[in-house]
Design a protein around this motif. Structure first.
Motif, mmCIF file in Angstrom:
data_model
loop_
_atom_site.group_PDB
_atom_site.id
_atom_site.type_symbol
_atom_site.label_atom_id
_atom_site.label_comp_id
_atom_site.label_asym_id
_atom_site.label_seq_id
_atom_site.Cartn_x
_atom_site.Cartn_y
_atom_site.Cartn_z
ATOM 1 N N GLU A 1 0.847 -1.179 0.000
ATOM 2 C CA GLU A 1 0.000 0.000 0.000
ATOM 3 C C GLU A 1 0.891 1.240 0.000
ATOM 4 O O GLU A 1 1.988 1.233 0.561
ATOM 5 N N TRP A 2 0.408 2.312 -0.617
ATOM 6 C CA TRP A 2 1.205 3.530 -0.722
ATOM 7 C C TRP A 2 0.339 4.761 -0.531
ATOM 8 O O TRP A 2 -0.873 4.723 -0.720
ATOM 9 N N ILE A 3 0.980 5.842 -0.151
ATOM 10 C CA ILE A 3 0.341 7.160 -0.021
ATOM 11 C C ILE A 3 1.374 8.194 -0.452
ATOM 12 O O ILE A 3 2.522 8.139 -0.014
ATOM 13 N N ILE A 4 0.980 9.109 -1.303
ATOM 14 C CA ILE A 4 1.847 10.219 -1.685
ATOM 15 C C ILE A 4 1.196 11.507 -1.197
ATOM 16 O O ILE A 4 0.017 11.757 -1.461
ATOM 17 N N LEU A 5 1.964 12.309 -0.473
ATOM 18 C CA LEU A 5 1.509 13.609 -0.006
ATOM 19 C C LEU A 5 2.298 14.672 -0.765
ATOM 20 O O LEU A 5 3.522 14.708 -0.709
ATOM 21 N N ARG A 6 1.576 15.551 -1.465
ATOM 22 C CA ARG A 6 2.207 16.598 -2.272
ATOM 23 C C ARG A 6 2.049 17.952 -1.588
ATOM 24 O O ARG A 6 0.983 18.264 -1.077
ATOM 25 N N CYS B 1 1.059 13.286 7.659
ATOM 26 C CA CYS B 1 1.684 11.965 7.491
ATOM 27 C C CYS B 1 1.124 10.968 8.499
ATOM 28 O O CYS B 1 0.764 9.838 8.143
ATOM 29 N N ILE B 2 1.047 11.382 9.735
ATOM 30 C CA ILE B 2 0.521 10.499 10.790
ATOM 31 C C ILE B 2 -0.933 10.155 10.513
ATOM 32 O O ILE B 2 -1.335 8.988 10.610
ATOM 33 N N ALA B 3 -1.736 11.168 10.169
ATOM 34 C CA ALA B 3 -3.159 10.925 9.887
ATOM 35 C C ALA B 3 -3.323 9.976 8.703
ATOM 36 O O ALA B 3 -4.178 9.081 8.731
ATOM 37 N N ALA B 4 -2.517 10.153 7.664
ATOM 38 C CA ALA B 4 -2.618 9.286 6.486
ATOM 39 C C ALA B 4 -2.260 7.847 6.836
ATOM 40 O O ALA B 4 -2.904 6.904 6.375
ATOM 41 N N MET B 5 -1.222 7.671 7.652
ATOM 42 C CA MET B 5 -0.812 6.312 8.033
ATOM 43 C C MET B 5 -1.854 5.626 8.904
ATOM 44 O O MET B 5 -1.994 4.409 8.864
ATOM 45 N N LYS B 6 -2.596 6.409 9.676
ATOM 46 C CA LYS B 6 -3.605 5.827 10.576
ATOM 47 C C LYS B 6 -4.933 5.551 9.878
ATOM 48 O O LYS B 6 -5.761 4.830 10.406
ATOM 49 N N PRO C 1 -7.175 3.793 7.269
ATOM 50 C CA PRO C 1 -7.142 2.645 6.354
ATOM 51 C C PRO C 1 -7.679 2.976 4.958
ATOM 52 O O PRO C 1 -7.344 2.300 3.992
ATOM 53 N N ASN C 2 -8.480 4.010 4.844
ATOM 54 C CA ASN C 2 -9.053 4.374 3.542
ATOM 55 C C ASN C 2 -8.178 5.343 2.751
ATOM 56 O O ASN C 2 -8.546 5.749 1.648
ATOM 57 N N ALA C 3 -7.031 5.729 3.289
ATOM 58 C CA ALA C 3 -6.180 6.714 2.628
ATOM 59 C C ALA C 3 -5.168 6.091 1.666
ATOM 60 O O ALA C 3 -4.521 6.808 0.911
ATOM 61 N N THR C 4 -5.055 4.780 1.683
ATOM 62 C CA THR C 4 -3.989 4.135 0.917
ATOM 63 C C THR C 4 -4.247 4.129 -0.584
ATOM 64 O O THR C 4 -5.374 4.277 -1.046
ATOM 65 N N ASN C 5 -3.149 3.970 -1.313
ATOM 66 C CA ASN C 5 -3.159 3.856 -2.768
ATOM 67 C C ASN C 5 -3.723 5.093 -3.455
ATOM 68 O O ASN C 5 -4.413 5.002 -4.466
ATOM 69 N N ARG C 6 -3.379 6.236 -2.890
ATOM 70 C CA ARG C 6 -3.828 7.526 -3.424
ATOM 71 C C ARG C 6 -2.761 8.588 -3.198
ATOM 72 O O ARG C 6 -1.903 8.451 -2.329
ATOM 73 N N ALA C 7 -2.877 9.664 -3.936
ATOM 74 C CA ALA C 7 -2.023 10.839 -3.747
ATOM 75 C C ALA C 7 -2.892 11.996 -3.274
ATOM 76 O O ALA C 7 -4.046 12.125 -3.699
ATOM 77 N N TYR C 8 -2.352 12.803 -2.391
ATOM 78 C CA TYR C 8 -3.096 13.923 -1.808
ATOM 79 C C TYR C 8 -2.279 15.208 -1.929
ATOM 80 O O TYR C 8 -1.065 15.197 -1.743
#
Length: 123
Positions: A47-52, A100-105, A107-114
């Motif tokens: 799973e991944w998350i990108i924060l821009r 970053c902390i909120a995104a990691m916590k 479960p619905n934030a994964t596989n997206r860029a914000y």
């Protein structure tokens, strides 16, 4: 185009067009990189998350915002030459850490860029 000491110098208009082209090229490379991250992660079951963010500031260690603030404090304004083409929404480093902390916590934030932005837009 101007000449100075035998060297070609771009006019301000040509310079701004060049900068816009460079910004578009960088944006395209970043878009491709994000696609590659997503494809690689999917292929590996990760799973991944990108924060821009357009600009991160804080703790006095950033050179750009500190310098802009210094000029504004001294003269009361900051000059921009030519047409400003993009949005500049500075985000404090502490807020980026919280995102970053909120995104990691979440479960619905994964596989997206914000896109991270503040409530202010520099104009």
């Amino acid at each position: 185009m101007f000449m100075h000491n035998g060297h070609n110098i771009l006019s301000l208009k040509d310079y701004l067009i060049t900068l816009q082209g460079q910004e578009q090229a960088i944006a395209h490379c970043l878009e491709q990189a994000e696609s590659c991250v997503g494809a690689w992660a999917a292929g590996n079951g990760i799973e991944w998350i990108i924060l821009r963010s357009t600009l991160i500031y804080g703790f006095g260690r950033d050179k750009n915002i500190v310098e802009v603030a210094r000029i504004i404090q001294r003269f009361g304004f900051f000059p921009f030459f030519g047409k400003w083409l993009g949005l500049l929404q500075p985000v404090h480093a502490h807020d980026v850490a919280l995102a970053c902390i909120a995104a990691m916590k979440s479960p619905n934030a994964t596989n997206r860029a914000y896109n991270l932005s503040s409530g202010e837009v520099l104009t």
